[in-house]
Design a protein around this motif. Structure first.
Motif, short mmCIF file in Angstrom:
data_model
loop_
_atom_site.label_atom_id
_atom_site.label_comp_id
_atom_site.label_asym_id
_atom_site.label_seq_id
_atom_site.Cartn_x
_atom_site.Cartn_y
_atom_site.Cartn_z
N TYR A 40 0.83 -1.21 0.00
CA TYR A 40 0.00 0.00 0.00
C TYR A 40 0.86 1.26 0.00
CZ TYR A 40 -3.65 -3.29 1.20
OH TYR A 40 -4.51 -4.35 1.19
N GLU A 41 0.53 2.19 -0.88
CA GLU A 41 1.28 3.43 -1.03
C GLU A 41 1.15 4.33 0.20
OE1 GLU A 41 3.69 6.28 -2.73
OE2 GLU A 41 3.25 4.28 -3.50
N ASP A 42 -0.02 4.38 0.80
CA ASP A 42 -0.20 5.28 1.94
C ASP A 42 0.62 4.83 3.15
OD1 ASP A 42 -2.09 3.27 1.57
OD2 ASP A 42 -3.55 4.16 2.92
N VAL A 43 0.91 3.55 3.27
CA VAL A 43 1.78 3.08 4.35
C VAL A 43 3.19 3.63 4.15
CG1 VAL A 43 2.83 1.05 5.39
CG2 VAL A 43 0.42 1.02 4.77
N HIS A 44 3.65 3.66 2.91
CA HIS A 44 4.98 4.19 2.62
C HIS A 44 5.03 5.70 2.86
CE1 HIS A 44 6.55 0.46 0.96
NE2 HIS A 44 5.33 0.29 0.44
N VAL A 45 3.95 6.40 2.56
CA VAL A 45 3.89 7.84 2.82
C VAL A 45 3.93 8.11 4.31
CG1 VAL A 45 2.44 9.89 2.62
CG2 VAL A 45 2.69 8.36 0.67
N LEU A 46 3.17 7.35 5.09
CA LEU A 46 3.18 7.52 6.53
C LEU A 46 4.56 7.20 7.11
CD1 LEU A 46 -0.29 6.05 7.48
CD2 LEU A 46 0.42 8.43 7.60
N TRP A 47 5.21 6.20 6.56
CA TRP A 47 6.55 5.85 7.03
C TRP A 47 7.53 7.00 6.77
CZ3 TRP A 47 9.00 2.77 10.15
CH2 TRP A 47 10.38 2.67 10.05
N SER A 48 7.45 7.61 5.59
CA SER A 48 8.36 8.72 5.28
C SER A 48 8.11 9.90 6.21
CB SER A 48 8.23 9.13 3.82
OG SER A 48 6.96 9.67 3.57
N ILE A 49 6.85 10.15 6.56
CA ILE A 49 6.54 11.22 7.50
C ILE A 49 7.13 10.89 8.87
CG2 ILE A 49 4.67 12.36 8.76
CD1 ILE A 49 2.98 12.04 6.19
N LEU A 50 7.00 9.66 9.30
CA LEU A 50 7.54 9.24 10.59
C LEU A 50 9.05 9.38 10.63
CD1 LEU A 50 7.06 7.80 13.35
CD2 LEU A 50 7.50 5.67 12.13
N VAL A 51 9.73 8.96 9.59
CA VAL A 51 11.19 9.04 9.55
C VAL A 51 11.65 10.49 9.54
CG1 VAL A 51 13.21 8.55 8.11
CG2 VAL A 51 11.49 6.79 8.48
N GLU A 52 10.98 11.35 8.78
CA GLU A 52 11.37 12.76 8.73
C GLU A 52 11.13 13.46 10.07
OE1 GLU A 52 9.21 14.48 5.52
OE2 GLU A 52 10.36 13.41 3.99
N SER A 53 10.10 13.07 10.79
CA SER A 53 9.82 13.73 12.06
C SER A 53 10.78 13.30 13.16
CB SER A 53 8.38 13.45 12.50
OG SER A 53 8.23 12.09 12.86
N HIS A 54 11.41 12.13 13.03
CA HIS A 54 12.34 11.66 14.04
C HIS A 54 13.79 11.81 13.67
CE1 HIS A 54 9.43 10.23 16.83
NE2 HIS A 54 8.89 9.42 15.96
N SER A 55 14.07 12.43 12.54
CA SER A 55 15.47 12.62 12.16
C SER A 55 16.06 13.73 13.02
CB SER A 55 15.59 12.97 10.68
OG SER A 55 14.96 14.20 10.42
N PRO A 56 17.32 13.58 13.43
CA PRO A 56 17.93 14.62 14.28
C PRO A 56 18.10 15.92 13.51
CG PRO A 56 19.56 12.97 13.66
CD PRO A 56 18.21 12.50 13.15
N SER A 57 17.75 17.00 14.15
CA SER A 57 17.86 18.29 13.49
C SER A 57 19.31 18.77 13.54
CB SER A 57 16.95 19.31 14.15
OG SER A 57 17.29 19.43 15.51
N LEU A 58 19.69 19.51 12.54
CA LEU A 58 21.05 20.04 12.47
C LEU A 58 21.17 21.26 13.38
CD1 LEU A 58 21.61 19.84 8.62
CD2 LEU A 58 22.52 18.32 10.34
N PRO A 59 22.29 21.41 14.03
CA PRO A 59 22.46 22.60 14.89
C PRO A 59 22.52 23.87 14.05
CG PRO A 59 24.49 21.32 14.81
CD PRO A 59 23.44 20.54 14.06
N LEU A 60 21.94 24.92 14.58
CA LEU A 60 21.92 26.19 13.87
C LEU A 60 23.27 26.88 14.00
CD1 LEU A 60 18.44 27.50 15.02
CD2 LEU A 60 19.02 26.48 12.81
N LYS A 61 23.76 27.42 12.88
CA LYS A 61 25.03 28.16 12.91
C LYS A 61 24.73 29.61 13.22
CE LYS A 61 27.46 25.21 9.66
NZ LYS A 61 28.16 25.14 8.38
N LYS A 62 25.54 30.20 14.08
CA LYS A 62 25.35 31.61 14.44
C LYS A 62 26.40 32.47 13.79
CE LYS A 62 23.07 30.82 18.80
NZ LYS A 62 23.08 31.05 20.22
#
Length: 62
Positions: A40-62
């Motif tokens: 199912y395509e929607d399962v893959h879409v939900l998985w990509s949303i889940l992975v993107e939301s749990h990826s570590p954010s990059l530190p902001l450069k000042k």
């Protein structure tokens, strides 16, 4: 005996943190295998949303 506990306390905290991280990764890997085999395509879409939301954010450069 208190000095021995103070010596091993930080090591125990590090061990528990590393051990829990490995369990989480293993669980996500098992889930990833299930998602990969799902037709199912929607399962893959939900998985990509889940992975993107749990990826570590990059530190902001000042």
């Amino acid at each position: 005996m208190g000095w021995l506990q103070s010596l091993f306390s930080p090591l125990k905290k590090i061990w528990l943190k590393l051990n829990s991280t490995q369990k989480k990764r293993r669980g996500l890997y098992i889930l990833y295998e299930d998602v990969k085999s799902c037709p199912y395509e929607d399962v893959h879409v939900l998985w990509s949303i889940l992975v993107e939301s749990h990826s570590p954010s990059l530190p902001l450069k000042k």
